[in-house]
Design a protein around this motif. Structure first.
Motif: not given
Length: 85
Positions: A29-47
């Motif tokens: 996508f050449d795009d980013y999202t952000y997360a508060e923790s490593f575990a949250d990174s996967f939640t944010q990625a799925k969202e």
């Protein structure tokens, strides 16, 4: 539309400072999202994927992981198309 899961590669970069977010990069996508923790990174990625799935705005997924430098982690993240039905 098939109910099969879709899978995209991500690159997660650890923050340099403790109060900085983790950066979750989607090369397809050449795009980013952000997360508060490593575990949250996967939640944010799925969202992120779910939002793009809802918009029917999905590029062709890569089948290889991006290169990771020190402080980075790569993985595939999947989400079921059935989540938006």
């Amino acid at each position: 539309m098939s109910d099969a899961a879709i899978k995209f590669p991500v690159k997660i970069t650890k923050p340099r400072e403790s109060d900085d977010p983790f950066v979750v990069y989607f090369p397809d996508f050449d795009d980013y999202t952000y997360a508060e923790s490593f575990a949250d990174s996967f939640t944010q990625a799925k969202e992120f994927l779910k939002d793009h799935l809802l918009d029917d705005d999905l590029p062709e997924p890569s089948e290889v992981l991006p290169f990771a430098s020190e402080g980075q982690f790569t993985s595939f993240v999947s989400v079921s198309r059935a989540l938006v039905n």
